[in-house]
Design a protein around this motif. Sequence first.
Motif, short mmCIF file in Angstrom:
data_model
loop_
_atom_site.label_atom_id
_atom_site.label_comp_id
_atom_site.label_asym_id
_atom_site.label_seq_id
_atom_site.Cartn_x
_atom_site.Cartn_y
_atom_site.Cartn_z
N ARG A 26 -1.31 -12.16 15.33
CA ARG A 26 -1.64 -13.58 15.30
C ARG A 26 -3.15 -13.82 15.18
O ARG A 26 -3.59 -14.70 14.46
CB ARG A 26 -1.09 -14.23 16.59
N LEU A 79 -4.25 -13.15 11.68
CA LEU A 79 -3.79 -14.23 10.81
C LEU A 79 -4.68 -15.46 10.97
O LEU A 79 -4.95 -16.16 9.99
CB LEU A 79 -2.33 -14.57 11.14
N ALA A 81 -5.68 -16.60 7.36
CA ALA A 81 -4.51 -17.29 6.83
C ALA A 81 -4.70 -18.77 6.56
O ALA A 81 -3.75 -19.48 6.31
CB ALA A 81 -3.32 -17.09 7.76
N ALA A 134 -7.96 -16.51 1.48
CA ALA A 134 -7.44 -15.44 0.62
C ALA A 134 -8.07 -15.50 -0.77
O ALA A 134 -8.39 -14.47 -1.36
CB ALA A 134 -5.92 -15.53 0.52
N MET A 135 -8.27 -16.72 -1.27
CA MET A 135 -8.84 -16.85 -2.62
C MET A 135 -10.33 -16.51 -2.63
O MET A 135 -10.82 -15.88 -3.55
CB MET A 135 -8.61 -18.26 -3.15
N LEU A 185 -0.92 -7.02 1.57
CA LEU A 185 -0.29 -8.33 1.45
C LEU A 185 0.10 -8.59 0.00
O LEU A 185 1.21 -9.01 -0.31
CB LEU A 185 -1.23 -9.43 1.94
N ARG A 186 -0.85 -8.33 -0.89
CA ARG A 186 -0.58 -8.54 -2.32
C ARG A 186 0.60 -7.70 -2.78
O ARG A 186 1.46 -8.17 -3.52
CB ARG A 186 -1.82 -8.16 -3.15
N TRP A 207 3.07 -6.42 -1.05
CA TRP A 207 4.36 -6.92 -0.54
C TRP A 207 4.80 -8.12 -1.36
O TRP A 207 5.97 -8.25 -1.72
CB TRP A 207 4.25 -7.29 0.94
N ALA A 208 3.86 -9.00 -1.67
CA ALA A 208 4.19 -10.18 -2.47
C ALA A 208 4.78 -9.78 -3.81
O ALA A 208 5.81 -10.31 -4.23
CB ALA A 208 2.93 -11.03 -2.68
N MET A 225 8.46 -11.12 -3.31
CA MET A 225 8.49 -12.58 -3.35
C MET A 225 9.67 -13.12 -4.17
O MET A 225 10.15 -14.23 -3.90
CB MET A 225 7.16 -13.15 -3.88
N CYS A 258 -2.78 -17.14 -5.32
CA CYS A 258 -3.10 -15.80 -4.88
C CYS A 258 -1.83 -15.20 -4.27
O CYS A 258 -1.22 -15.82 -3.41
CB CYS A 258 -4.19 -15.92 -3.83
N PRO A 259 -1.41 -14.01 -4.72
CA PRO A 259 -0.18 -13.44 -4.16
C PRO A 259 -0.26 -13.30 -2.65
O PRO A 259 0.70 -13.62 -1.94
CB PRO A 259 -0.10 -12.05 -4.82
N SER A 260 -1.39 -12.83 -2.15
CA SER A 260 -1.51 -12.66 -0.70
C SER A 260 -1.33 -14.00 0.02
O SER A 260 -0.76 -14.07 1.10
CB SER A 260 -2.85 -12.04 -0.33
N ARG A 261 -1.81 -15.07 -0.62
CA ARG A 261 -1.63 -16.40 -0.08
C ARG A 261 -0.15 -16.73 0.15
O ARG A 261 0.23 -17.34 1.14
CB ARG A 261 -2.25 -17.41 -1.06
N GLN A 262 0.69 -16.32 -0.78
CA GLN A 262 2.12 -16.61 -0.67
C GLN A 262 2.73 -15.91 0.55
O GLN A 262 3.54 -16.51 1.27
CB GLN A 262 2.85 -16.13 -1.93
N VAL A 263 2.34 -14.66 0.76
CA VAL A 263 2.86 -13.94 1.94
C VAL A 263 2.36 -14.60 3.21
O VAL A 263 3.11 -14.77 4.17
CB VAL A 263 2.42 -12.47 1.93
N LEU A 264 1.09 -14.99 3.20
CA LEU A 264 0.54 -15.64 4.38
C LEU A 264 1.29 -16.93 4.69
O LEU A 264 1.51 -17.26 5.84
CB LEU A 264 -0.96 -15.91 4.17
N LEU A 296 4.32 -17.32 4.37
CA LEU A 296 5.57 -16.93 5.03
C LEU A 296 5.39 -16.63 6.51
O LEU A 296 6.24 -16.96 7.32
CB LEU A 296 6.15 -15.66 4.38
N ILE A 297 4.30 -15.96 6.84
CA ILE A 297 4.20 -15.36 8.17
C ILE A 297 3.09 -15.91 9.04
O ILE A 297 2.99 -15.57 10.22
CB ILE A 297 3.98 -13.83 8.05
N ALA A 298 2.25 -16.80 8.48
CA ALA A 298 1.02 -17.13 9.21
C ALA A 298 1.08 -18.43 9.98
O ALA A 298 0.06 -18.89 10.45
CB ALA A 298 -0.15 -17.15 8.24
N ASP A 299 2.24 -19.02 10.15
CA ASP A 299 2.23 -20.23 10.97
C ASP A 299 2.10 -19.87 12.44
O ASP A 299 2.01 -18.70 12.81
CB ASP A 299 3.49 -21.06 10.71
#
Lengths: 127, 127
Positions: free
Chosen positions: A21, A24, A28, A33-34, A104-105, A107-108, A112, B18-24, B26-29
Amino acid sequence: MEKTLQPSSPHSVLIAHCPSRQVLDLIADKWTAMIFALLEQRPTRFNEMERAIEGISHKMLTQTLRSLEQRGIVTRTITPTIPPAVEYALSPLGVTLIPLMAALRQWAEEHMDEVEQARQAYEEKVI
Amino acid sequence: MEKTLQPSSPHSVLIAHCPSRQVLDLIADKWTAMIFALLEQRPTRFNEMERAIEGISHKMLTQTLRSLEQRGIVTRTITPTIPPAVEYALSPLGVTLIPLMAALRQWAEEHMDEVEQARQAYEEKVI
DNA sequence: CAGTATCCTACTGGATACTG
DNA sequence: CAGTATCCAGTAGGATACTG
């Protein structure tokens, strides 16, 4: 015996602070990330980042960079010319995040589409 | 020559997604990491999770679990007894996230103290 | 160029009450 | 037990204008 059926062992500790956490919280938010994706390639100046990241507002770029600087993830180098040039770069600590962002990338890229399929399957189940 | 000094090559693409953004996403709340920490150990029922995760509200537990279910990260199994028993568990897709979450935890354990030091150093610089 | 400062809206998430 | 519904406050973040 008073209990013949044992419940599963209780989760031994209250989960209050999760290490993952904390990480993140560092990376996050909406833009980090960008920003990271740019700085991973090479140090970049403020306005160049603003042009490169689609949709970011002036305010959020400043704010996110300041936050990353505070946490030691990026460095901020001012060259006192007129007008001043300010260059942002990953700090040594920031560099240690590169493998994590890469994971992370990856895994995406691998999963995804499964997420998207699950989303659509869920829709159909509900309708 | 008109230009003797070349600027750094421009970042070739606008960074929009950003791909990593998409994973974040999912899991970063706020609660997913803690829910994940429980389900990684074993499947868990709703009320047990509510007791185990300090500070989570009824609403957010429902909402976060529903979201994870939609995205295919967790499964929800209802046993239609009275009262009903609902058990949540990691799906196969959710299981593929385990190494990623482990990597996040490991980075935290190795580097969060540096983040804290940077924060304090920054304070002193400002004051 | 690289920022602050201000205003304003939309969403997040907590508290609480009700239900099959 | 495992939810849903409603209300409400706090905050994230966009738009815009000003500055050294």
